[in-house]
Design a protein around this motif. Sequence first.
Motif, PDB file in Angstrom:
ATOM      1  N   UNK A 137      76.282  17.165 -28.534  1.00  0.00           N
ATOM      2  CA  UNK A 137      75.004  16.581 -28.416  1.00  0.00           C
ATOM      3  C   UNK A 137      74.496  16.174 -29.001  1.00  0.00           C
ATOM      4  N   UNK A 138      74.302  17.744 -29.216  1.00  0.00           N
ATOM      5  CA  UNK A 138      73.004  17.761 -30.873  1.00  0.00           C
ATOM      6  C   UNK A 138      74.119  17.076 -32.366  1.00  0.00           C
ATOM      7  N   UNK A 139      75.128  17.458 -32.305  1.00  0.00           N
ATOM      8  CA  UNK A 139      75.455  17.402 -33.345  1.00  0.00           C
ATOM      9  C   UNK A 139      76.056  15.256 -32.980  1.00  0.00           C
ATOM     10  N   UNK A 140      76.335  15.895 -31.946  1.00  0.00           N
ATOM     11  CA  UNK A 140      76.801  13.427 -32.112  1.00  0.00           C
ATOM     12  C   UNK A 140      75.086  12.627 -32.768  1.00  0.00           C
ATOM     13  N   UNK A 141      73.706  13.536 -32.210  1.00  0.00           N
ATOM     14  CA  UNK A 141      72.560  13.005 -32.858  1.00  0.00           C
ATOM     15  C   UNK A 141      72.437  12.941 -34.567  1.00  0.00           C
ATOM     16  N   UNK A 142      73.048  14.373 -34.783  1.00  0.00           N
ATOM     17  CA  UNK A 142      73.289  14.652 -35.866  1.00  0.00           C
ATOM     18  C   UNK A 142      73.688  13.971 -36.567  1.00  0.00           C
ATOM     19  N   UNK A 143      74.800  13.289 -36.459  1.00  0.00           N
ATOM     20  CA  UNK A 143      75.717  12.639 -37.073  1.00  0.00           C
ATOM     21  C   UNK A 143      75.250  11.458 -36.971  1.00  0.00           C
ATOM     22  N   UNK A 144      74.576  10.633 -36.835  1.00  0.00           N
ATOM     23  CA  UNK A 144      73.661   9.329 -36.331  1.00  0.00           C
ATOM     24  C   UNK A 144      73.913   8.565 -35.253  1.00  0.00           C
ATOM     25  N   UNK A 145      74.963   9.167 -33.915  1.00  0.00           N
ATOM     26  CA  UNK A 145      75.034   8.463 -32.800  1.00  0.00           C
ATOM     27  C   UNK A 145      73.906   7.554 -31.859  1.00  0.00           C
ATOM     28  N   UNK A 146      72.990   8.360 -31.887  1.00  0.00           N
ATOM     29  CA  UNK A 146      71.488   7.404 -31.604  1.00  0.00           C
ATOM     30  C   UNK A 146      71.255   6.210 -32.824  1.00  0.00           C
ATOM     31  N   UNK A 147      71.285   5.996 -33.734  1.00  0.00           N
ATOM     32  CA  UNK A 147      70.629   4.913 -34.324  1.00  0.00           C
ATOM     33  C   UNK A 147      72.329   3.988 -34.469  1.00  0.00           C
TER      34      UNK A 147
END
Length: 570
Positions: A137-147
């Motif tokens: 999940x940290x990698x997903x967020x790092x790659x812009x999932x939240x944005x």
Amino acid sequence: PGSLKMAADLQSLIESGNKSLTSGFEAFIKKYSSAFQLPFPNKDRKSFCSWCLAKLSESPAPNPALFPLILNALRILTREQSGIEEILLSDSLKILLKLAQLCSVKEPQQLSQLDRDTIVEAIKCLFNIVLKNHALSAQCCEFGAIEGIALRFSVGIYQDILVYDMKLLFLLTSTHAPARAVFRDNHRGMTLLLRFVDGVIMSHTGLPKEDSMELIERVDVTLLSSELHKTELDFLTDTLKSIFNITLNWKEEGSYNEDDVKLWKCFAHLSRILLTSVEIKENEKAEQMIQCLCDANFNQPTSCAECFLSKPRLQEAGSPPDWVYDGFDVRPIIKLVALLDSRLVSASLPLPLSADVSFVQPSSPPAVSMSIVGTLRNLSVGHRSIRRYLRATILPPLGRVTQRPDEGESLKSRLIRAIQASGFGFEDVISDFLFILCKENTRRYIKHVGYGRAAGLLMNRGLIQAPGMGPTDNRSLSYSADEDSDTEEYKSSVKEMDPVTGGPGKKMGPSPLEAMSPEEQEEEARKLEEALEKLHRRGHIKMLGVDSSGKVVTNDDKEGPSDSDGDQNN
């Protein structure tokens, strides 16, 4: 044999030509769509997943109609937790995020039905792999999932995509704490989520919904004009879960700015409408939604409690309905009390202790009751009328005492039994709630629960004192100075009560001390002191006492000698 058969199916699909890929994937999906345990080696699974990901990233791209099928097959293969981190590396996550269009969000009108199917299947894959391996999940967020999710929420999106975007947001904010602040603070996350809740509510009021980005406090809305559909209840549940995540440990009470308070008040008004309107009896999805609503309100500042109440518009003269108290509509509070009572009833307290008792599960009644108690506690602190109603409902004036406080089938008795049941983890929340209902009055609290059960909370607050002593002035809140409402029946039975249990006392025979001379009594006291000191020196017990502030301390820590040590030691 099953393992060999599945491996053969995978190999056959890989070796099939492009023309037969569609039928091959459709047959594979149909055969294994309901399989959640896939008995074949990780080596074969890894090989097939790598092949699927390679197909998805081919240049030139294959037939776009294959994308949803490939992603569906990939989701089936990632149901097994073992080996996920080896199969899905950083590049794999980037491919899935790209296919989910979270890296480059498009306007809704630019999406075809095939695009929507591909996006939904890609989000399902992301949800599956993050659920199986939280480190991803940290990698997903790092790659812009939240944005990407926040942007899609802002520009608008089709409902089928929105549902799975919300599920993914909940999972990412559950498993990666920094994502909560990113979504909430950088992308106006609380506003976005409240707009979705407001949209569902307003679609059932017959009133026009404003297109403004700003939220409006729904002061004049009390009831919905129609029932919520199951899909709406599911969507509200996921949205409320996300609201709970992003507001968890947001700020300390009293440190919210004006904009924050406005958001919380909007949420309180929406909560009031849902609690008043949604019927939870024999409706599991509605009950689950209300539970998530309580979870989110557990994080709410107490200053917003007034928004849970509304002034009813009574048309007829005469006695007001039973849901009106102090001139307020208290149906939201009635709903919370009823839900709490039903959860405690289904818990069948007290439970036997065993290695696999049910209350350790997240869905067990005691575990999910904590947020309900916490919400009622916060509302009691925030509004006098709510506290008075809850006190009258849960802690009515005592009559003649014929049983202990934990005996019986009242809500008060069930709450006290929950305090006594070890392992539940929310004893302190219940104790604090009941103490608030007693206006933080020590004598009144002991009267309702018994000194033995009150001792833990009083010790934590530095209010420990002997049974029968008067109220203390160490209160965290200010209350009205009304008199205690002891009934004549209660007053007549006080002398027969056991102050430790709060129930009827046992008839005691004459004290052995009465037959002793003063010298013999002093000798017995000396022997007792010597025995306690010996146990203390050997490390079997620790001698405790109460200091001048009412806190329990070891005798070594007490300030100066005291002539009453013998009375205070335990």
